[in-house]
Design a protein around this motif. Structure first.
Motif, short mmCIF file in Angstrom:
data_model
loop_
_atom_site.label_atom_id
_atom_site.label_comp_id
_atom_site.label_asym_id
_atom_site.label_seq_id
_atom_site.Cartn_x
_atom_site.Cartn_y
_atom_site.Cartn_z
N PHE A 36 72.34 -38.99 -13.05
CA PHE A 36 70.77 -39.97 -12.65
C PHE A 36 71.41 -41.21 -13.22
O PHE A 36 71.23 -42.08 -12.31
N GLY A 48 63.85 -43.86 -10.29
CA GLY A 48 65.31 -44.23 -9.32
C GLY A 48 65.11 -45.62 -9.73
O GLY A 48 66.61 -46.02 -8.81
N TRP A 234 57.08 -43.84 -5.53
CA TRP A 234 58.54 -42.69 -5.40
C TRP A 234 59.54 -43.14 -3.93
O TRP A 234 59.38 -42.86 -2.99
N ASN A 238 65.13 -39.72 -3.52
CA ASN A 238 65.47 -39.43 -4.64
C ASN A 238 64.51 -37.70 -4.03
O ASN A 238 63.29 -37.81 -4.72
N HIS A 240 65.08 -35.81 -6.77
CA HIS A 240 65.51 -34.93 -8.36
C HIS A 240 64.15 -34.94 -9.24
O HIS A 240 63.47 -35.91 -8.40
#
Length: 270
Positions: A36, A48, A234, A238, A240
């Protein structure tokens, strides 16, 4: 019997516990999160967002000079900046994390590495154009105000401090990524640290919390000017999960706070 919960932990105990914990965890942390983060990538947090996207360390807004990363871990952020042409030094408290950085350097562009406590930097005053960290140092020390003061000391006039840390609002929620992590279970205003202890009662890991107001006052008390406070959304790209960070929670509450501060240079700003 091992134990985890809220208890007061001072600066000395925090430093000792963090150094030992990250020395042990360095390899496993890289195995879990290395893909990542990348080996030469500058990711500001679990959302991210990258420095290439956010541009928070802006050379146009700083004096010329080298950059300093504190709590660098495996030095991915410093390595990215070096690849962009910056002169940068990476520091970390943990020898284990720096060993991981040296292992990466065998296959990627190396950066200077120094083992150092972020609250006691071994550099002269006015040495750097910027001090930065992506989730390093700040949440792991009892005296985070000392980190701000050290950053201010080693910055050149007009230099910039940029640090990402857990958003203070997260302290009130359980550290889980699913729906159980959407209900407030403890007071945002209770700044008693979270600690883990071994069966001898020795602290092995600790995280410290500050409210948003307390964090701002630490920056200002160090003689710095708060330029920006970034609360990254966010991104839809992403999917994750990382600890308590997740797309579900990230759509509702901020997980990261990125503080951007400037050392005054004595010139009036219009």
């Amino acid at each position: 019997m091992s134990w985890a919960g809220r208890r007061v932990v001072d600066q000395e105990v925090s430093v000792r516990a963090q150094r030992a914990w990250w020395d042990r965890a360095a390899g496993d942390y890289y195995t879990e999160h290395g893909a990542f983060l990348g080996d030469r990538g500058f990711v500001w947090g679990p959302e991210g967002w990258t420095e290439a996207e956010l541009g928070l360390i802006d050379p146009a807004g700083m004096p010329p000079g080298p950059l300093l990363e504190i709590g660098a871990g495996a030095a991915q952020c410093s390595r990215w900046l070096a690849g962009e042409g910056a002169a940068v030094v990476a520091t970390d408290l943990s020898g284990g994390m720096l060993a991981q950085a040296r292992a990466i350097d065998r296959a990627a562009e190396p950066v200077p590495l120094v083992q150092a406590d972020g609250s006691r930097l071994p550099f002269a005053a006015g040495s750097f154009a910027a001090v930065f960290t992506a989730y390093g140092v700040i949440p792991f020390v009892a005296d985070s105000g000392a980190v701000m003061r050290e950053a201010a000391r080693v910055l050149l006039p007009g230099g910039r401090l940029v640090f990402a840390t857990s958003h203070p609002i997260r302290w009130g929620f359980p550290d889980v990524p699913g729906r159980a992590g959407l209900t407030v279970t403890q007071s945002y205003f209770d700044t008693t640290p979270y600690a883990e202890c071994d069966d001898r009662g020795q602290v092995t890991y600790v995280e410290h919390h500050r409210t948003l107001g307390e964090r701002v006052r630490e920056v200002v008390a160090a003689g710095l000017e708060l330029v920006d406070l970034v609360e990254p959304t966010w991104p839809s790209r992403n999917e994750h999960e990382w600890g308590g960070w997740s797309p579900l929670r990230g759509a509702l509450i901020p997980g990261t706070a990125i503080f951007v501060a400037r050392k005054p240079d004595g010139r009036a700003r219009g």
